[in-house]
Scaffold this motif. Structure first.
Motif, PDB file in Angstrom:
ATOM      1  N   PHE A   1     -11.260  31.576  19.138  1.00  0.00           N
ATOM      2  CA  PHE A   1     -11.271  30.840  20.406  1.00  0.00           C
ATOM      3  C   PHE A   1     -12.657  30.338  20.796  1.00  0.00           C
TER       4      PHE A   1
ATOM      5  N   ILE B   1      -7.102  31.656  14.371  1.00  0.00           N
ATOM      6  CA  ILE B   1      -7.565  30.707  15.382  1.00  0.00           C
ATOM      7  C   ILE B   1      -8.647  31.373  16.231  1.00  0.00           C
TER       8      ILE B   1
ATOM      9  N   ASN C   1      -4.412  31.099  25.964  1.00  0.00           N
ATOM     10  CA  ASN C   1      -4.706  30.511  24.660  1.00  0.00           C
ATOM     11  C   ASN C   1      -3.516  29.870  23.960  1.00  0.00           C
TER      12      ASN C   1
ATOM     13  N   THR D   1      -4.648  34.207  17.327  1.00  0.00           N
ATOM     14  CA  THR D   1      -5.858  33.813  18.043  1.00  0.00           C
ATOM     15  C   THR D   1      -6.692  35.073  18.251  1.00  0.00           C
TER      16      THR D   1
END
Length: 375
Positions: A117, A115, A18, A83
């Motif tokens: 995913f 963030i 990621n 993330t």
């Protein structure tokens, strides 16, 4: 372009997929410490497990402009982004006071971006915030979606299986039964019994006892029996290095992830990047990376969060039956029309280039980091 130093405390596969492997212009990733790893390590030594709150908290950072976590939040003052795959904070949702405290960390100034995913993940976070309207206004603008990057593994789309050539399938995952491996084996056993031209490569330790399928030692023994029944047609690789897995995908025609429970499904991206269409279920983020135009999607019973229903024995039986029927329907359709593999594989390969471009991913992360640092 200013240089940015991004600290990270994690080197596991999700962090690599990621952000650590992303070609972010002008950014250097450096290892930074976490003071909480010491009490967590002591707990593991004493009791054989870590505390979920401590494991997903961070204190301390040196030599970086900001920190990028995976599923973790920070108590420190250094700007940070994270993330995440389900919701934050990643703690026991039955501890409301702890959740409330964690959400205050997300609302604080050091937290700059969350963030998600996948769109599914972002939706789950927004749903959690609906119960905390006084904090939602500070947190919601920080949420953005960035899917993992994926580099192409072959130069272009593959040809359909040649006449007389077995159609090659690959399934990958340590939690074999959670990934739908038991259902896949039963389907392949029946089809091979009828003389179908198939080959199945399994990369798995055949681990059992996962939280979703509740597979047992008896299930593992049955899987081993079915594998042994078809030498050459069903090939079991207990462990392979990542490059070995990617080589199998390059040689394969179709990927398999008819999963009971997954937050994303990185192996779907890897198969598509090798020109393989994939058979998946429709849980969590899987509908965002696969559909019936570029693969085969098995609808299964789900809860409102997109998780397969696995809470009771009856629900697990129903989910297993849906997966097994869906796998058999898809594989039978492939055998009847091998050309569909090439057509769907070409669309899957094109999708990787469009939706998971490393270059676009790196530029997007660069923008996120610049915004996190105030421009």
């Amino acid at each position: 372009m200013r240089s940015i130093t991004v600290g990270t405390t994690q080197r596991q596969y999700p962090a690599i997929r990621n952000f650590l492997d992303s070609p972010v212009p002008g950014v250097e990733f450096v290892r930074t410490g976490n003071a909480l790893r010491y009490p967590n390590h002591a707990l593991f030594k004493l009791f054989g497990h870590v505390d979920p709150m401590l494991d997903n908290l961070h204190v301390g950072a040196r030599g970086c402009d900001l920190i990028h976590f995976f599923n973790r939040v920070s108590l420190g003052s250094t700007p940070w982004v994270t993330t995440f795959e389900t919701v934050l904070p990643r703690w026991d949702q039955h501890r409301p006071k702890a959740i409330r405290w964690g959400l205050k960390l997300l609302a604080g100034k050091p937290c700059r971006r969350l963030i998600a995913f996948s769109e599914c993940t972002a939706g789950l976070q927004r749903a959690l915030l609906a119960a905390h309207p006084d904090l939602a206004d500070a947190i919601l603008p920080k949420i953005t979606v960035l899917h993992p990057l994926q580099r192409p593994l072959v130069d272009g789309p593959k040809l359909a299986p040649a006449a007389g050539e077995p159609v090659r399938f690959v399934i990958v995952g340590a939690d074999f039964f959670r990934k739908g491996g038991g259902e896949v084996l039963r389907v392949f056993d029946r089809l091979l019994e009828r003389g179908a031209p198939l080959r199945l490569d399994i990369v798995s330790t055949l681990a059992f006892g996962d939280y979703a399928s509740h597979a047992t030692a008896a299930d593992q023994a049955e899987a081993i029996r079915l594998i042994a029944r078809w030498p050459g047609a069903i090939v079991h690789h207990e462990r392979l290095a990542n490059e070995g897995v990617l080589d199998l995908l390059r040689q394969a025609h179709v990927g398999l992830l008819p999963s009971w429970a997954d937050t994303y499904g990185y192996s779907v991206l890897e198969a598509q990047a090798a020109g393989c269409p994939v058979i998946t279920t429709d849980i969590r983020a899987l509908p965002e990376v696969n559909d019936d135009a570029q693969g085969w999607v098995i609808p299964v019973p789900k809860d409102p969060r997109g998780n397969g229903l696995t809470g009771t024995a009856d629900e697990r039986r129903a989910l297993s039956a849906a997966i097994e029927a869906g796998v058999e329907q898809a594989v039978t359709a492939i055998l009847a029309d091998p050309a569909s593999v090439a057509a769907k594989g070409a669309k899957a390969f094109a999708r990787i280039a469009t939706m998971h471009s490393p270059e676009a991913h790196g530029l997007r992360l660069r923008t996120i980091y610049e915004e996190a640092l105030g421009g």
